[in-house]
Design an enzyme around this catalytic site. Structure first.
Site, PDB file in Angstrom:
ATOM      1  N   HIS A  58      37.042  16.946  65.011  1.00 53.50           N
ATOM      2  CA  HIS A  58      37.198  18.394  65.211  1.00 53.50           C
ATOM      3  C   HIS A  58      38.560  18.788  64.625  1.00 53.50           C
ATOM      4  O   HIS A  58      38.830  18.530  63.450  1.00 53.50           O
ATOM      5  CB  HIS A  58      37.027  18.674  66.712  1.00 53.50           C
ATOM      6  CG  HIS A  58      36.937  20.112  67.097  1.00 53.50           C
ATOM      7  ND1 HIS A  58      36.660  21.125  66.211  1.00 53.50           N
ATOM      8  CD2 HIS A  58      37.092  20.737  68.315  1.00 53.50           C
ATOM      9  CE1 HIS A  58      36.646  22.295  66.860  1.00 53.50           C
ATOM     10  NE2 HIS A  58      36.913  22.071  68.132  1.00 53.50           N
TER      11      HIS A  58
ATOM     12  N   HIS B 227      30.201  19.665  57.734  1.00 57.62           N
ATOM     13  CA  HIS B 227      30.258  20.566  58.888  1.00 57.62           C
ATOM     14  C   HIS B 227      28.923  20.552  59.622  1.00 57.62           C
ATOM     15  O   HIS B 227      27.868  20.438  58.991  1.00 57.62           O
ATOM     16  CB  HIS B 227      30.601  21.999  58.447  1.00 57.62           C
ATOM     17  CG  HIS B 227      31.109  22.821  59.578  1.00 57.62           C
ATOM     18  ND1 HIS B 227      30.280  23.503  60.427  1.00 57.62           N
ATOM     19  CD2 HIS B 227      32.374  23.027  60.023  1.00 57.62           C
ATOM     20  CE1 HIS B 227      31.012  24.110  61.342  1.00 57.62           C
ATOM     21  NE2 HIS B 227      32.285  23.843  61.129  1.00 57.62           N
TER      22      HIS B 227
ATOM     23  N   ASP C 218      39.436  22.238  57.514  1.00 55.22           N
ATOM     24  CA  ASP C 218      40.567  21.319  57.618  1.00 55.22           C
ATOM     25  C   ASP C 218      41.017  20.734  56.279  1.00 55.22           C
ATOM     26  O   ASP C 218      42.116  20.180  56.192  1.00 55.22           O
ATOM     27  CB  ASP C 218      40.216  20.174  58.575  1.00 55.22           C
ATOM     28  CG  ASP C 218      40.165  20.647  60.016  1.00 55.22           C
ATOM     29  OD1 ASP C 218      41.055  21.434  60.386  1.00 55.22           O
ATOM     30  OD2 ASP C 218      39.245  20.263  60.739  1.00 55.22           O
TER      31      ASP C 218
HETATM   32  N1  ACO Z   1      32.219  11.943  55.094  1.00 49.79           N
HETATM   33  C1  ACO Z   1      31.229  11.089  54.797  1.00 49.79           C
HETATM   34  N2  ACO Z   1      29.960  11.262  55.218  1.00 49.79           N
HETATM   35  C2  ACO Z   1      29.704  12.346  55.970  1.00 49.79           C
HETATM   36  C3  ACO Z   1      30.687  13.274  56.303  1.00 49.79           C
HETATM   37  C4  ACO Z   1      31.984  13.037  55.833  1.00 49.79           C
HETATM   38  N3  ACO Z   1      32.981  13.860  56.130  1.00 49.79           N
HETATM   39  N4  ACO Z   1      30.147  14.245  57.049  1.00 49.79           N
HETATM   40  C5  ACO Z   1      28.861  13.939  57.185  1.00 49.79           C
HETATM   41  N5  ACO Z   1      28.604  12.799  56.539  1.00 49.79           N
HETATM   42  C6  ACO Z   1      27.333  12.109  56.461  1.00 49.79           C
HETATM   43  C7  ACO Z   1      27.027  11.464  57.792  1.00 49.79           C
HETATM   44  O1  ACO Z   1      27.500  10.146  57.843  1.00 49.79           O
HETATM   45  C8  ACO Z   1      25.554  11.535  57.809  1.00 49.79           C
HETATM   46  O2  ACO Z   1      25.024  10.439  57.135  1.00 49.79           O
HETATM   47  P1  ACO Z   1      23.962   9.479  57.874  1.00 49.79           P
HETATM   48  O3  ACO Z   1      22.829  10.405  58.251  1.00 49.79           O
HETATM   49  O4  ACO Z   1      23.630   8.488  56.817  1.00 49.79           O
HETATM   50  O5  ACO Z   1      24.690   8.912  59.044  1.00 49.79           O
HETATM   51  C9  ACO Z   1      25.193  12.725  56.981  1.00 49.79           C
HETATM   52  O6  ACO Z   1      26.341  13.049  56.241  1.00 49.79           O
HETATM   53  C10 ACO Z   1      24.783  13.917  57.770  1.00 49.79           C
HETATM   54  O7  ACO Z   1      25.789  14.311  58.582  1.00 49.79           O
HETATM   55  P2  ACO Z   1      25.497  15.439  59.621  1.00 49.79           P
HETATM   56  O8  ACO Z   1      24.754  14.841  60.745  1.00 49.79           O
HETATM   57  O9  ACO Z   1      24.828  16.613  58.981  1.00 49.79           O
HETATM   58  O10 ACO Z   1      26.897  15.886  60.019  1.00 49.79           O
HETATM   59  P3  ACO Z   1      27.294  16.126  61.491  1.00 49.79           P
HETATM   60  O11 ACO Z   1      26.793  17.444  61.873  1.00 49.79           O
HETATM   61  O12 ACO Z   1      26.977  15.009  62.405  1.00 49.79           O
HETATM   62  O13 ACO Z   1      28.824  16.086  61.352  1.00 49.79           O
HETATM   63  C11 ACO Z   1      31.029  16.533  61.159  1.00 49.79           C
HETATM   64  C12 ACO Z   1      29.653  17.160  61.196  1.00 49.79           C
HETATM   65  C13 ACO Z   1      31.274  15.775  62.468  1.00 49.79           C
HETATM   66  C14 ACO Z   1      32.081  17.611  61.050  1.00 49.79           C
HETATM   67  C15 ACO Z   1      31.086  15.564  59.969  1.00 49.79           C
HETATM   68  O14 ACO Z   1      30.814  16.247  58.783  1.00 49.79           O
HETATM   69  C16 ACO Z   1      32.405  14.825  59.880  1.00 49.79           C
HETATM   70  O15 ACO Z   1      32.563  13.797  60.531  1.00 49.79           O
HETATM   71  N6  ACO Z   1      33.342  15.324  59.050  1.00 49.79           N
HETATM   72  C17 ACO Z   1      34.633  14.696  58.958  1.00 49.79           C
HETATM   73  C18 ACO Z   1      35.534  15.150  60.103  1.00 49.79           C
HETATM   74  C19 ACO Z   1      35.978  16.571  59.923  1.00 49.79           C
HETATM   75  O16 ACO Z   1      36.389  16.983  58.854  1.00 49.79           O
HETATM   76  N7  ACO Z   1      35.927  17.322  61.042  1.00 49.79           N
HETATM   77  C20 ACO Z   1      36.329  18.741  61.049  1.00 49.79           C
HETATM   78  C21 ACO Z   1      35.108  19.612  61.155  1.00 49.79           C
HETATM   79  S1  ACO Z   1      35.534  21.290  61.168  1.00 49.79           S
HETATM   80  C22 ACO Z   1      36.223  21.518  62.673  1.00 49.79           C
HETATM   81  O17 ACO Z   1      35.846  20.961  63.639  1.00 49.79           O
HETATM   82  C23 ACO Z   1      37.353  22.419  62.798  1.00 49.79           C
END
Ligand code: ACO
Length: 393
Positions: free
Chosen positions: A225, A264, A320
């Site tokens: 987050h 996201h 971010d």
């Molecule tokens: N890097 C690499 N792979 C990713 C990323 C990422 N940043 N984000 C999603 N993926 C991948 C996941 O591993 C997943 O693959 P899988 O199905 O093989 O496991 C696939 O993409 C789908 O992901 P989602 O389920 O659609 O994404 P989710 O909704 O669970 O996650 C999240 C959203 C937690 C923000 C994620 O994108 C993430 O971890 N990002 C990095 C952390 C980040 O930047 N957080 C800030 C978010 S904005 C905020 O809160 C202010």
């Protein structure tokens, strides 16, 4: 009978589950649109200020000139925090995480300002107190941990300029003040994200606003987050040079590790906040000659390409990714990135706490209480036999 016995399905992470009505904000994840109280975030970043945006979030309408002036005065008068609180900060370890400090001292505010919590009017006062005091707590900790003299708030300065002044001792020029102000507007609210949902959940028990805000700060601190903007800056420093961005990201994705600042839960296109931040990062890099914008853009492009190749899916930058380099180029210590997120988001949290407690239209919010799916031991109808400790093997 357990919570889960009649349940057949579960929803991991509550994705897509509607839990309450809100008038405060709306996201169109497919189109990449964010609305605060009916107003497009793009209009607000071009025309508004953080103070005006905070007023809008709390009151459901833009203020008149007089209302804004009164609101600004209320905030600037509430910026002071008790001297005793600042003294207590001196007892903490100098390397304590600023988010832990913030969470603790926001909770502690209740001990100083606990007159009356139950009315809607009192909640607005608490909201102003929080919006005003969270920056002072962050700036105070920055000065105290570096053995620097504390700086009193300056009532002539805007919310954005005053924080930068109290933190660094220097009054920012108009360009820096505006960039920081826009960052605050962009981070102020974002529907039922993890920290806001935390705040609402705490408020649903009728706990007071300081409790809700303190819990929300804990939620924001995690790297999935708000903590991501700190992790982004660590990543940029580790990469160090734009030419290394591609291989660095390739290795990370190959290890199945997440790239911070990308992806996201709601946006399935470019996060509109990231668009604005990207441009401001580009401008600051051009002005200062620093490499952080170029490296961030390298991270963005490499992540998009690698995730597409490996998972055949599209991924986009979130709020971010580009805020990290902006704060770094503004000479803000990188572990204050997430506390700055809280400085802004506290307006959204406060608006949600008030809505959670005092919504007038049906259906009114209720105490949150989801069901769990029990997957533990099952020893039959009487439960497992309890053996005294000396008989256990
Ligand atoms: N890097 C690499 N792979 C990713 C990323 C990422 N940043 N984000 C999603 N993926 C991948 C996941 O591993 C997943 O693959 P899988 O199905 O093989 O496991 C696939 O993409 C789908 O992901 P989602 O389920 O659609 O994404 P989710 O909704 O669970 O996650 C999240 C959203 C937690 C923000 C994620 O994108 C993430 O971890 N990002 C990095 C952390 C980040 O930047 N957080 C800030 C978010 S904005 C905020 O809160 C202010």
């Amino acid at each position: 009978m357990g919570d889960s016995n009649e349940m057949e399905t579960k929803n991991i992470g509550l994705r897509g589950i509607k839990v309450a009505d809100t008038r405060i904000s709306d996201i169109n994840g497919a189109q990449g649109k964010l609305i605060y109280r009916g107003y497009n975030i793009m209009d607000l970043t071009e025309n508004s200020s953080y103070e005006e945006t905070a007023y809008l979030l709390l009151h459901d309408s833009l203020p008149s000139m007089k209302e804004l002036s009164v609101f600004r005065s209320m905030i600037s008068e509430a910026r002071f925090i008790p001297k005793q609180m600042q003294k207590n900060m001196g007892n903490w370890r100098k390397d304590a995480d600023p988010m832990d400090m913030l969470q603790a001292f926001v909770a502690a505010l209740a001990g100083y300002y606990d007159e009356e919590f139950s009315s809607k009017e009192a909640s607005y006062e608490r909201a102003i107190n929080l919006i005003a005091k969270v920056p002072t707590i962050v700036a105070s900790w920055q000065r105290i941990r570096n053995d620097m003299e504390l700086i009193e708030p300056d009532p002539s300065l805007s919310h954005a300029a005053n924080f930068l002044y109290m933190m660094s001792g220097e009054k920012p020029d108009k360009d820096v003040e505006r960039i920081f102000d826009v960052c605050l507007i962009l981070h102020a609210e974002h529907t039922f994200n993890a920290s806001t949902f935390t705040a609402r959940q705490v408020a649903s028990t009728r706990a007071h606003m300081y409790s809700a805000a303190s819990a929300a700060i804990g939620s924001l601190s995690g790297e999935l987050h708000g903590g991501a903007n700190y992790e982004v800056m660590k990543m940029l420093l580790d990469i160090g040079h734009v030419e290394k961005a591609g291989s660095w990201i390739k290795e990370r994705v190959a290890r199945n590790e997440r790239v911070m600042g990308m992806g996201h839960a709601v946006y399935k296109t470019f996060d509109p906040r990231a668009r604005v931040l990207k441009e401001m990062s580009r401008q600051l890099a051009a002005k200062t000659g620093q490499p952080w914008f170029a490296i961030t853009e390298g991270v963005e492009e490499a992540t998009i390409a690698e995730i597409k190749r490996k998972k055949s899916m599209d991924i986009y930058p979130n709020v971010d990714l580009y805020s990290a380099s902006i704060y770094y180029m503004l000479d803000i210590p990188m572990d204050l990135n997430t506390p700055i997120f809280a400085i802004s988001r506290v307006a959204g949290w406060a608006a949600h706490v008030i809505e959670e407690k005092f919504a007038e239209a049906a259906p009114k919010p209720a105490l949150y209480r989801p069901k769990a799916v029990y997957v533990g031991k099952d020893c039959g109808p009487d439960g497992c036999e309890y053996k005294p400790i000396n008989l256990r093997t």
